[in-house]
Design a protein around this motif. Structure first.
Motif, PDB file in Angstrom:
ATOM      1  N   TYR A   1       0.832  -1.195   0.000  1.00 51.11           N
ATOM      2  CA  TYR A   1       0.000   0.000   0.000  1.00 51.11           C
ATOM      3  C   TYR A   1       0.874   1.256   0.000  1.00 51.11           C
ATOM      4  N   ALA A   2       0.336   2.315  -0.552  1.00 52.52           N
ATOM      5  CA  ALA A   2       0.921   3.635  -0.355  1.00 52.52           C
ATOM      6  C   ALA A   2       0.410   4.180   0.972  1.00 52.52           C
ATOM      7  N   VAL A   3       1.261   4.870   1.676  1.00 54.58           N
ATOM      8  CA  VAL A   3       0.866   5.440   2.963  1.00 54.58           C
ATOM      9  C   VAL A   3       1.173   6.932   2.960  1.00 54.58           C
ATOM     10  N   GLY A   4       0.204   7.697   3.372  1.00 55.40           N
ATOM     11  CA  GLY A   4       0.379   9.136   3.438  1.00 55.40           C
ATOM     12  C   GLY A   4       0.182   9.646   4.853  1.00 55.40           C
ATOM     13  N   TRP A   5       0.984  10.614   5.215  1.00 56.85           N
ATOM     14  CA  TRP A   5       0.789  11.336   6.468  1.00 56.85           C
ATOM     15  C   TRP A   5       0.094  12.657   6.142  1.00 56.85           C
ATOM     16  N   PHE A   6      -1.044  12.877   6.760  1.00 60.63           N
ATOM     17  CA  PHE A   6      -1.805  14.104   6.583  1.00 60.63           C
ATOM     18  C   PHE A   6      -1.817  14.856   7.913  1.00 60.63           C
ATOM     19  N   ARG A   7      -2.114  16.137   7.832  1.00 59.70           N
ATOM     20  CA  ARG A   7      -2.314  16.894   9.055  1.00 59.70           C
ATOM     21  C   ARG A   7      -3.430  17.905   8.836  1.00 59.70           C
ATOM     22  N   GLN A   8      -4.058  18.244   9.936  1.00 55.31           N
ATOM     23  CA  GLN A   8      -5.125  19.235   9.888  1.00 55.31           C
ATOM     24  C   GLN A   8      -5.032  20.086  11.136  1.00 55.31           C
ATOM     25  N   ALA A   9      -4.818  21.374  10.927  1.00 55.81           N
ATOM     26  CA  ALA A   9      -4.772  22.327  12.017  1.00 55.81           C
ATOM     27  C   ALA A   9      -6.173  22.891  12.236  1.00 55.81           C
ATOM     28  N   PRO A  10      -6.460  23.407  13.418  1.00 55.64           N
ATOM     29  CA  PRO A  10      -7.783  23.973  13.684  1.00 55.64           C
ATOM     30  C   PRO A  10      -8.150  25.050  12.666  1.00 55.64           C
ATOM     31  N   GLY A  11      -9.317  24.905  12.092  1.00 57.01           N
ATOM     32  CA  GLY A  11      -9.805  25.891  11.147  1.00 57.01           C
ATOM     33  C   GLY A  11      -9.193  25.815   9.766  1.00 57.01           C
ATOM     34  N   GLU A  12      -8.374  24.800   9.539  1.00 56.24           N
ATOM     35  CA  GLU A  12      -7.729  24.679   8.236  1.00 56.24           C
ATOM     36  C   GLU A  12      -8.099  23.355   7.585  1.00 56.24           C
ATOM     37  N   GLY A  13      -7.805  23.259   6.322  1.00 57.73           N
ATOM     38  CA  GLY A  13      -8.088  22.035   5.590  1.00 57.73           C
ATOM     39  C   GLY A  13      -7.010  20.992   5.798  1.00 57.73           C
ATOM     40  N   ARG A  14      -7.278  19.818   5.306  1.00 57.95           N
ATOM     41  CA  ARG A  14      -6.333  18.715   5.416  1.00 57.95           C
ATOM     42  C   ARG A  14      -5.198  18.899   4.426  1.00 57.95           C
ATOM     43  N   GLN A  15      -4.004  18.609   4.867  1.00 54.13           N
ATOM     44  CA  GLN A  15      -2.820  18.754   4.030  1.00 54.13           C
ATOM     45  C   GLN A  15      -2.030  17.455   4.007  1.00 54.13           C
ATOM     46  N   LEU A  16      -1.647  17.031   2.818  1.00 55.48           N
ATOM     47  CA  LEU A  16      -0.736  15.895   2.697  1.00 55.48           C
ATOM     48  C   LEU A  16       0.662  16.380   3.034  1.00 55.48           C
ATOM     49  N   VAL A  17       1.270  15.778   4.022  1.00 54.88           N
ATOM     50  CA  VAL A  17       2.581  16.193   4.498  1.00 54.88           C
ATOM     51  C   VAL A  17       3.683  15.356   3.868  1.00 54.88           C
ATOM     52  N   ALA A  18       3.492  14.051   3.866  1.00 56.35           N
ATOM     53  CA  ALA A  18       4.504  13.139   3.335  1.00 56.35           C
ATOM     54  C   ALA A  18       3.812  11.887   2.828  1.00 56.35           C
ATOM     55  N   HIS A  19       4.474  11.216   1.914  1.00 57.72           N
ATOM     56  CA  HIS A  19       3.845  10.071   1.252  1.00 57.72           C
ATOM     57  C   HIS A  19       4.943   9.101   0.859  1.00 57.72           C
ATOM     58  N   ILE A  20       4.676   7.823   1.027  1.00 56.80           N
ATOM     59  CA  ILE A  20       5.647   6.807   0.630  1.00 56.80           C
ATOM     60  C   ILE A  20       4.907   5.684  -0.068  1.00 56.80           C
ATOM     61  N   ILE A  21       5.468   5.225  -1.182  1.00 56.01           N
ATOM     62  CA  ILE A  21       4.757   4.212  -1.969  1.00 56.01           C
ATOM     63  C   ILE A  21       5.280   2.814  -1.646  1.00 56.01           C
ATOM     64  N   TRP A  22       4.705   1.862  -2.316  1.00 53.14           N
ATOM     65  CA  TRP A  22       5.012   0.465  -2.103  1.00 53.14           C
ATOM     66  C   TRP A  22       6.516   0.210  -2.128  1.00 53.14           C
TER      67      TRP A  22
ATOM     68  N   SER B   1      13.353  19.915  13.610  1.00 54.37           N
ATOM     69  CA  SER B   1      13.266  21.380  13.478  1.00 54.37           C
ATOM     70  C   SER B   1      11.821  21.838  13.436  1.00 54.37           C
ATOM     71  N   LEU B   2      11.039  21.352  14.360  1.00 52.37           N
ATOM     72  CA  LEU B   2       9.612  21.654  14.370  1.00 52.37           C
ATOM     73  C   LEU B   2       9.353  23.131  14.590  1.00 52.37           C
ATOM     74  N   LYS B   3       8.296  23.605  13.956  1.00 52.82           N
ATOM     75  CA  LYS B   3       7.883  24.999  14.038  1.00 52.82           C
ATOM     76  C   LYS B   3       6.470  25.073  14.600  1.00 52.82           C
ATOM     77  N   PRO B   4       6.103  26.206  15.182  1.00 56.69           N
ATOM     78  CA  PRO B   4       4.730  26.345  15.695  1.00 56.69           C
ATOM     79  C   PRO B   4       3.674  26.072  14.629  1.00 56.69           C
ATOM     80  N   GLU B   5       3.971  26.394  13.392  1.00 57.88           N
ATOM     81  CA  GLU B   5       3.000  26.160  12.319  1.00 57.88           C
ATOM     82  C   GLU B   5       2.847  24.687  11.961  1.00 57.88           C
ATOM     83  N   ASP B   6       3.659  23.828  12.556  1.00 58.60           N
ATOM     84  CA  ASP B   6       3.489  22.385  12.376  1.00 58.60           C
ATOM     85  C   ASP B   6       2.425  21.824  13.327  1.00 58.60           C
ATOM     86  N   THR B   7       1.935  22.646  14.217  1.00 56.73           N
ATOM     87  CA  THR B   7       0.914  22.206  15.163  1.00 56.73           C
ATOM     88  C   THR B   7      -0.342  21.768  14.430  1.00 56.73           C
TER      89      THR B   7
END
Length: 121
Positions: free
Chosen positions: A30-51, A83-89
Motif C-alpha cells: 500500500y501507499a501510505v500518506g501522512w496528513f495533518r489538519q490544524a484547527p480551522g484549516e483544511g487537510r494537508q498531505l505532508v509526506a507520502h511513501i509508496i510500495w 526542526s519543528l515549528k509552531p506552524e506544524d501544530t
C-alpha cells in the motif's frame, strides 16, 4: 486498521517521531500518506511513501525537516519530524491505499485515528 501515535508537546526546534501501525492486514503493498489538519484549516498531505519505500513525497513546507520511512516487517510507517515549528501544530494521521494519495484520500482509503502534535514557540 491504522493507528497513529507519538504526538505530544514539543518546543520549537525540537523533534518527534510519529508511528503509524497497521493491524488486521499487511500494508506492504500500500501507499501510505501522512496528513495533518490544524484547527480551522483544511487537510494537508505532508509526506507520502509508496510500495516498497522506493519513492517519497514531501510538502514544500516540511521538505528537509521531515522524513517518512516504512518497516514492512513491522507493518509500520514512521514520520521523523525535526526542526519543528509552531506552524506544524496539527492533528496528524496516516492513511493507506493501493492508489497513490498525492491528490487526497479516496472514499474507501484506510484512515487511522490521529495524534496531536503541538509545537510551542
Amino acid at each position: 486498521q491504522l493507528q497513529a501515535s507519538g504526538g505530544g508537546l514539543v518546543q520549537a526546534g525540537g523533534s518527534l517521531r510519529l508511528s503509524c501501525a497497521a493491524s488486521g492486514r499487511a500494508f506492504s503493498d500500500y501507499a501510505v500518506g501522512w496528513f495533518r489538519q490544524a484547527p480551522g484549516e483544511g487537510r494537508q498531505l505532508v509526506a507520502h511513501i509508496i510500495w516498497g519505500g522506493g519513492s517519497t513525497y514531501y510538502a514544500d513546507s516540511v521538505k528537509g525537516r521531515f522524513t517518512v520511512t516504512r518497516d514492512n516487517a513491522k507493518n509500520t510507517v514512521y514520520l521523523q519530524m525535526n526542526s519543528l515549528k509552531p506552524e506544524d501544530t496539527a492533528v496528524y494521521y496516516c492513511a493507506a491505499d493501493r492508489r497513490p494519495l498525492y491528490n487526497g484520500l479516496y472514499s474507501d482509503s484506510f484512515v487511522g485515528q490521529g495524534t496531536l502534535v503541538t509545537v510551542s514557540s
